[in-house]
Motif scaffolding. Structure first.
Motif: not given
Length: 67
Positions: A14-20, A22-24, A26-36, A59-62
């Motif tokens: 139960d912790f936050l994950v920052a991720y980006t 990339q679609n097919s 090659g476009a990537t969202a400008p800001e990381p998104l958050q998930a749990t 998905a790239a997860i940090r």
């Protein structure tokens, strides 16, 4: 419940994950998104997002653990 078929046991999380993503194209969202994070193991991690991720996305997860 049925028999567990995973190769690695999962631990609840139960912790936050920052991720980006990339679609097919090659476009990537400008800001990381958050998930749990829901659970984690040697073989992977389940996390909950606010929307469905296309199956063709990369998905790239940090993770940043603070003590």
């Amino acid at each position: 419940m049925g028999i567990e078929r995973r190769a690695y046991p999962r631990a609840p999380a139960d912790f936050l994950v920052a991720y980006t993503i990339q679609n097919s194209a090659g476009a990537t969202a400008p800001e990381p998104l958050q998930a749990t994070a829901l659970d984690i193991s040697e073989g992977g991690m389940a996390f909950l997002t606010t929307f469905a991720l296309p199956s063709s996305s990369d998905a790239a997860i940090r993770l940043k653990l603070e003590f």
